[in-house]
Write an enzyme that holds these catalytic residues in place. Structure first.
Site, PDB file in Angstrom:
ATOM      1  N   ARG A 223      -3.822  -4.615  -1.166  1.00  0.00           N
ATOM      2  CA  ARG A 223      -4.305  -3.285  -1.513  1.00  0.00           C
ATOM      3  C   ARG A 223      -4.881  -3.324  -2.923  1.00  0.00           C
ATOM      4  O   ARG A 223      -4.439  -4.124  -3.755  1.00  0.00           O
ATOM      5  CB  ARG A 223      -3.140  -2.282  -1.490  1.00  0.00           C
ATOM      6  CG  ARG A 223      -2.678  -1.907  -0.091  1.00  0.00           C
ATOM      7  CD  ARG A 223      -3.650  -0.943   0.567  1.00  0.00           C
ATOM      8  NE  ARG A 223      -3.213  -0.528   1.882  1.00  0.00           N
ATOM      9  CZ  ARG A 223      -3.600  -1.099   3.024  1.00  0.00           C
ATOM     10  NH1 ARG A 223      -4.423  -2.127   3.030  1.00  0.00           N
ATOM     11  NH2 ARG A 223      -3.176  -0.639   4.186  1.00  0.00           N
ATOM     12  N   HIS A 271     -13.179  -3.452   2.422  1.00  0.00           N
ATOM     13  CA  HIS A 271     -11.939  -3.250   3.193  1.00  0.00           C
ATOM     14  C   HIS A 271     -12.184  -3.495   4.688  1.00  0.00           C
ATOM     15  O   HIS A 271     -11.924  -2.621   5.528  1.00  0.00           O
ATOM     16  CB  HIS A 271     -11.371  -1.846   2.954  1.00  0.00           C
ATOM     17  CG  HIS A 271      -9.908  -1.743   3.274  1.00  0.00           C
ATOM     18  ND1 HIS A 271      -9.019  -1.007   2.536  1.00  0.00           N
ATOM     19  CD2 HIS A 271      -9.172  -2.299   4.276  1.00  0.00           C
ATOM     20  CE1 HIS A 271      -7.816  -1.096   3.070  1.00  0.00           C
ATOM     21  NE2 HIS A 271      -7.878  -1.878   4.143  1.00  0.00           N
TER      22      HIS A 271
HETATM   23  P1  NDP Z   1       4.687  -7.402   6.533  1.00  0.00           P
HETATM   24  O1  NDP Z   1       5.498  -6.187   6.244  1.00  0.00           O
HETATM   25  O2  NDP Z   1       4.805  -8.046   7.856  1.00  0.00           O
HETATM   26  O3  NDP Z   1       5.028  -8.525   5.441  1.00  0.00           O
HETATM   27  C1  NDP Z   1       5.151  -8.222   4.083  1.00  0.00           C
HETATM   28  C2  NDP Z   1       5.579  -9.479   3.325  1.00  0.00           C
HETATM   29  O4  NDP Z   1       5.548  -9.194   1.918  1.00  0.00           O
HETATM   30  C3  NDP Z   1       6.989  -9.936   3.673  1.00  0.00           C
HETATM   31  O5  NDP Z   1       7.057 -11.338   3.688  1.00  0.00           O
HETATM   32  C4  NDP Z   1       7.797  -9.395   2.494  1.00  0.00           C
HETATM   33  O6  NDP Z   1       8.957 -10.127   2.185  1.00  0.00           O
HETATM   34  C5  NDP Z   1       6.805  -9.551   1.371  1.00  0.00           C
HETATM   35  N1  NDP Z   1       7.168  -8.675   0.259  1.00  0.00           N
HETATM   36  C6  NDP Z   1       7.292  -7.317   0.263  1.00  0.00           C
HETATM   37  N2  NDP Z   1       7.683  -6.890  -0.955  1.00  0.00           N
HETATM   38  C7  NDP Z   1       7.818  -7.991  -1.714  1.00  0.00           C
HETATM   39  C8  NDP Z   1       8.229  -8.213  -3.058  1.00  0.00           C
HETATM   40  N3  NDP Z   1       8.585  -7.197  -3.855  1.00  0.00           N
HETATM   41  N4  NDP Z   1       8.282  -9.478  -3.514  1.00  0.00           N
HETATM   42  C9  NDP Z   1       7.947 -10.507  -2.724  1.00  0.00           C
HETATM   43  N5  NDP Z   1       7.563 -10.383  -1.437  1.00  0.00           N
HETATM   44  C10 NDP Z   1       7.490  -9.132  -0.944  1.00  0.00           C
HETATM   45  O7  NDP Z   1       3.182  -7.024   6.218  1.00  0.00           O
HETATM   46  P2  NDP Z   1       1.847  -7.604   6.894  1.00  0.00           P
HETATM   47  O8  NDP Z   1       1.845  -9.076   6.726  1.00  0.00           O
HETATM   48  O9  NDP Z   1       1.651  -7.045   8.235  1.00  0.00           O
HETATM   49  O10 NDP Z   1       0.724  -6.912   5.960  1.00  0.00           O
HETATM   50  C11 NDP Z   1       0.701  -7.102   4.567  1.00  0.00           C
HETATM   51  C12 NDP Z   1      -0.288  -6.130   3.930  1.00  0.00           C
HETATM   52  O11 NDP Z   1      -1.620  -6.522   4.196  1.00  0.00           O
HETATM   53  C13 NDP Z   1      -0.253  -4.683   4.448  1.00  0.00           C
HETATM   54  O12 NDP Z   1       0.831  -3.959   3.901  1.00  0.00           O
HETATM   55  C14 NDP Z   1      -1.590  -4.146   3.957  1.00  0.00           C
HETATM   56  O13 NDP Z   1      -1.450  -3.650   2.633  1.00  0.00           O
HETATM   57  C15 NDP Z   1      -2.467  -5.401   3.925  1.00  0.00           C
HETATM   58  N6  NDP Z   1      -3.508  -5.321   4.953  1.00  0.00           N
HETATM   59  C16 NDP Z   1      -4.818  -5.339   4.555  1.00  0.00           C
HETATM   60  C17 NDP Z   1      -5.830  -5.291   5.478  1.00  0.00           C
HETATM   61  C18 NDP Z   1      -7.253  -5.382   5.080  1.00  0.00           C
HETATM   62  O14 NDP Z   1      -8.145  -5.163   5.919  1.00  0.00           O
HETATM   63  N7  NDP Z   1      -7.562  -5.725   3.841  1.00  0.00           N
HETATM   64  C19 NDP Z   1      -5.549  -5.186   6.920  1.00  0.00           C
HETATM   65  C20 NDP Z   1      -4.163  -5.207   7.242  1.00  0.00           C
HETATM   66  C21 NDP Z   1      -3.178  -5.261   6.280  1.00  0.00           C
HETATM   67  P3  NDP Z   1      10.161 -10.303   3.268  1.00  0.00           P
HETATM   68  O15 NDP Z   1       9.651 -11.371   4.202  1.00  0.00           O
HETATM   69  O16 NDP Z   1      11.299 -10.748   2.458  1.00  0.00           O
HETATM   70  O17 NDP Z   1      10.321  -8.955   3.923  1.00  0.00           O
HETATM   71  C1  OXD Z   2      -4.968  -1.952   6.660  1.00  0.00           C
HETATM   72  C2  OXD Z   2      -5.638  -2.083   7.935  1.00  0.00           C
HETATM   73  O1  OXD Z   2      -3.753  -1.694   6.628  1.00  0.00           O
HETATM   74  O2  OXD Z   2      -6.874  -2.018   7.930  1.00  0.00           O
HETATM   75  O3  OXD Z   2      -5.635  -2.114   5.632  1.00  0.00           O
HETATM   76  O4  OXD Z   2      -4.976  -2.332   8.941  1.00  0.00           O
END
Ligand code: NDP
Ligand code: OXD
Length: 308
Positions: A223, A271
């Site tokens: 983000r 995005h």
């Molecule tokens: P998940 O919830 O599956 O995974 C999140 C990961 O981040 C987990 O491994 C978690 O750790 C880790 N994490 C969270 N907080 C912390 C912290 N404080 N310190 C270290 N590690 C942390 O999310 P997704 O993989 O599905 O998606 C990730 C992000 O990608 C979304 O939230 C979104 O913001 C972004 N996104 C962007 C898109 C785009 O088009 N640009 C599209 C889709 C998503 P743990 O394993 O310990 O829980």
């Molecule tokens: C996001 C998406 O979370 O596009 O950014 O799925």
């Protein structure tokens, strides 16, 4: 009993067609045509309505149409209503493509070659073998793991960083704030795939860049709020970082006068790393509704305490 959709209207029209075919018994409405508020049981939104906690007294489930759910203010959502983020499988597939593209572009000096082409300069840059280009992924969830799985085939030394300890074949896993400096010190291309939470806001900042090897590069597909934009500009101008690929920004769409537009060391996209597919999204929400009625666990349910 209705399903209310409040996001991109063009894609909403596609959701409507898939709902009509797959769940004709469940009336589907496109915002702002909410109908009778008391009939709304399910809401899917990118930006939720301001008064979501009070407007729909019989709401049972709220879906984020994106994989991230940070655009929802959790303090305004009634605690008993599950918030479900989008986990249709196409999101991971397109994220894998995007990050692979970005990593290969950075690895093969594409940012330099784009500048050289503009200047009509024919100049070879020696190839660094993949085995010497260390890639690190922040966030080892659905998307971080999918990306690492695909990057394995190129031969990059791979590492990942998460909140809780993880074990992934072929990946050096680091966990927690104490392990972050070691993870950064071994990372030439850093990918951010974290959710945006109170803990991760502004995490891509000057002190973090200073811990990377000099000349490292950044891919931010998390983000815009993860990145301190002024710190990135400073790190690029000081040579601390050599390039960045950014799919997200603090303000979207990016304002017309923003320095990222014309920065020679930034590749920018609007995005689009992933886009939720209406067909698969409708399957996912209908499956979640079925599980909800059976009293089963709901995949994708946001943990209100963790914030993701
Ligand atoms: P998940 O919830 O599956 O995974 C999140 C990961 O981040 C987990 O491994 C978690 O750790 C880790 N994490 C969270 N907080 C912390 C912290 N404080 N310190 C270290 N590690 C942390 O999310 P997704 O993989 O599905 O998606 C990730 C992000 O990608 C979304 O939230 C979104 O913001 C972004 N996104 C962007 C898109 C785009 O088009 N640009 C599209 C889709 C998503 P743990 O394993 O310990 O829980
Ligand atoms: C996001 C998406 O979370 O596009 O950014 O799925």
């Amino acid at each position: 009993m209705t399903f209310l959709y409040k996001a991109n209207t063009e894609r909403g029209a596609e959701w409507a067609r898939f709902f009509a075919a797959r769940a004709p018994e469940l009336p589907f409405r496109l915002w702002p045509d909410v109908g009778e508020p008391k009939d709304v049981r399910y809401l899917a939104a990118w930006m939720p309505p301001e008064d979501v906690g009070t407007a729909f007294p019989n709401l049972e489930l709220i879906f984020s149409v994106g994989a991230g759910a940070d655009q929802f203010d959790l303090s305004k959502l009634p605690p008993h209503i599950p918030l479900i983020r989008m986990m249709e499988p196409g999101i991971a597939e397109s994220m894998v493509e995007y990050v692979t593209m970005a990593v290969l572009a950075l690895h093969r000096n594409l940012v330099n070659y784009i500048a050289q082409q503009r200047e009509q300069t024919w100049h070879e840059i020696r190839i660094t073998p993949a085995a010497k280009r260390r890639v690190g992924v922040m966030g080892l969830g659905m998307l971080g793991q999918a990306v690492l799985d695909r990057l394995t085939s190129f031969g990059f030394p791979l590492a990942g960083w998460s909140r809780s300890p993880r074990t992934i074949d072929g990946v050096d896993c680091y966990a927690g704030a104490d392990a972050l400096p070691d993870f950064l010190a071994r990372t030439d291309i850093l990918i951010c795939l974290l959710p945006l939470t109170d803990e991760t806001r502004g995490i891509l900042n000057q002190p973090l860049f200073a811990r990377l090897p000099r000349g490292a590069s950044l891919v931010n597909v998390g983000r815009g709020g993860h990145l301190v934009e002024a710190d990135l500009l400073a790190a690029l101008s000081q040579g601390m970082l050599s390039a960045a690929v950014l799919d997200v920004a603090e303000r979207e769409p990016l304002p017309a006068d923003h320095p990222f537009w014309n920065h020679p060391r930034i590749l920018l996209t609007p995005h689009i790393a992933s886009m939720t597919s209406p067909a698969a999204a409708v399957d996912y929400v209908l499956d979640t509704i079925t599980r909800h009625h059976r009293g089963e666990a709901l995949p994708g349910r946001v943990d209100r305490d963790r914030g993701y």
